[in-house]
Design a protein around this motif. Sequence first.
Motif, PDB file in Angstrom:
ATOM      1  N   ARG A   1      -5.002  -2.004  14.171  1.00 30.49           N
ATOM      2  CA  ARG A   1      -4.879  -0.552  14.340  1.00 30.49           C
ATOM      3  C   ARG A   1      -4.421   0.162  13.074  1.00 30.49           C
ATOM      4  O   ARG A   1      -4.772   1.301  12.846  1.00 30.49           O
ATOM      5  N   THR A   2      -3.606  -0.516  12.269  1.00 30.33           N
ATOM      6  CA  THR A   2      -3.061   0.107  11.058  1.00 30.33           C
ATOM      7  C   THR A   2      -3.524  -0.661   9.827  1.00 30.33           C
ATOM      8  O   THR A   2      -4.060  -1.771   9.933  1.00 30.33           O
ATOM      9  N   VAL A   3      -3.279  -0.083   8.672  1.00 32.58           N
ATOM     10  CA  VAL A   3      -3.600  -0.770   7.415  1.00 32.58           C
ATOM     11  C   VAL A   3      -2.837  -2.093   7.351  1.00 32.58           C
ATOM     12  O   VAL A   3      -3.397  -3.122   6.974  1.00 32.58           O
ATOM     13  N   ARG A   4      -1.580  -2.088   7.734  1.00 26.54           N
ATOM     14  CA  ARG A   4      -0.781  -3.327   7.730  1.00 26.54           C
ATOM     15  C   ARG A   4      -1.421  -4.389   8.626  1.00 26.54           C
ATOM     16  O   ARG A   4      -1.526  -5.557   8.239  1.00 26.54           O
ATOM     17  N   ASP A   5      -1.879  -3.999   9.815  1.00 29.64           N
ATOM     18  CA  ASP A   5      -2.570  -4.931  10.718  1.00 29.64           C
ATOM     19  C   ASP A   5      -3.810  -5.508  10.035  1.00 29.64           C
ATOM     20  O   ASP A   5      -4.095  -6.701  10.142  1.00 29.64           O
ATOM     21  N   LEU A   6      -4.553  -4.640   9.349  1.00 30.21           N
ATOM     22  CA  LEU A   6      -5.762  -5.074   8.657  1.00 30.21           C
ATOM     23  C   LEU A   6      -5.438  -6.125   7.610  1.00 30.21           C
ATOM     24  O   LEU A   6      -6.101  -7.169   7.532  1.00 30.21           O
TER      25      LEU A   6
ATOM     26  N   GLN B   1     -12.115   6.834   1.073  1.00 29.45           N
ATOM     27  CA  GLN B   1     -11.878   7.293  -0.294  1.00 29.45           C
ATOM     28  C   GLN B   1     -10.603   8.109  -0.479  1.00 29.45           C
ATOM     29  O   GLN B   1     -10.475   8.852  -1.446  1.00 29.45           O
ATOM     30  N   GLU B   2      -9.634   7.964   0.437  1.00 27.52           N
ATOM     31  CA  GLU B   2      -8.332   8.611   0.286  1.00 27.52           C
ATOM     32  C   GLU B   2      -7.240   7.560   0.405  1.00 27.52           C
ATOM     33  O   GLU B   2      -7.184   6.828   1.398  1.00 27.52           O
ATOM     34  N   HIS B   3      -6.380   7.481  -0.623  1.00 28.08           N
ATOM     35  CA  HIS B   3      -5.298   6.499  -0.599  1.00 28.08           C
ATOM     36  C   HIS B   3      -4.353   6.788   0.558  1.00 28.08           C
ATOM     37  O   HIS B   3      -4.028   7.945   0.832  1.00 28.08           O
ATOM     38  N   VAL B   4      -3.942   5.708   1.233  1.00 31.35           N
ATOM     39  CA  VAL B   4      -3.092   5.837   2.414  1.00 31.35           C
ATOM     40  C   VAL B   4      -1.944   4.834   2.369  1.00 31.35           C
ATOM     41  O   VAL B   4      -1.997   3.829   1.663  1.00 31.35           O
ATOM     42  N   ASP B   5      -0.944   5.106   3.165  1.00 29.89           N
ATOM     43  CA  ASP B   5       0.206   4.228   3.352  1.00 29.89           C
ATOM     44  C   ASP B   5      -0.193   3.073   4.275  1.00 29.89           C
ATOM     45  O   ASP B   5      -1.111   3.210   5.091  1.00 29.89           O
ATOM     46  N   HIS B   6       0.522   1.961   4.202  1.00 33.48           N
ATOM     47  CA  HIS B   6       0.214   0.809   5.051  1.00 33.48           C
ATOM     48  C   HIS B   6       0.474   1.073   6.530  1.00 33.48           C
ATOM     49  O   HIS B   6      -0.005   0.335   7.383  1.00 33.48           O
ATOM     50  N   ARG B   7       1.212   2.132   6.863  1.00 34.52           N
ATOM     51  CA  ARG B   7       1.451   2.481   8.266  1.00 34.52           C
ATOM     52  C   ARG B   7       0.328   3.335   8.853  1.00 34.52           C
ATOM     53  O   ARG B   7       0.303   3.600  10.053  1.00 34.52           O
ATOM     54  N   GLU B   8      -0.589   3.757   8.008  1.00 35.07           N
ATOM     55  CA  GLU B   8      -1.684   4.646   8.437  1.00 35.07           C
ATOM     56  C   GLU B   8      -2.568   3.968   9.484  1.00 35.07           C
ATOM     57  O   GLU B   8      -2.917   2.795   9.372  1.00 35.07           O
TER      58      GLU B   8
END
Length: 84
Positions: free
Chosen positions: A28-33, A60-67
Motif C-alpha cells: 500500500r505504501t512506498v515502504r511496503d513496496l 514523476q514526483e518524489h515522495v516520502d516512504h510513507r506515501e
Amino acid sequence: MTKLIYFAWVRERIGKAEEEVELPAEVRTVRDLLMWLKSRGEGFESALQHPEVIRVAINQEHVDHREEIGSAREIALFPPMTGG
C-alpha cells in the motif's frame, strides 16, 4: 500493472532498468513496496539492503516512504544523490 523503473546502482544490482508488475494487495505504501521488492531475490535484496536511503518517485514526483501508492502508473527508485 505498475511500471517500476530503476536508476544507477539500483538498476545495476537488480539487473534490469524497468519492469511491469502487478503489485500485491498488501503493498500500500512506498515502504511496503521496498520491503516486497527486497524479498524478490538476491539482486533486489542487494539493491535494497538499506531501503531507507532509496529515493522514490511516483508518477514523476518524489515522495516520502510513507506515501500511499494508490493507482500509481509509474514508480521510480533512485539511489541517494550526491554532489556538490
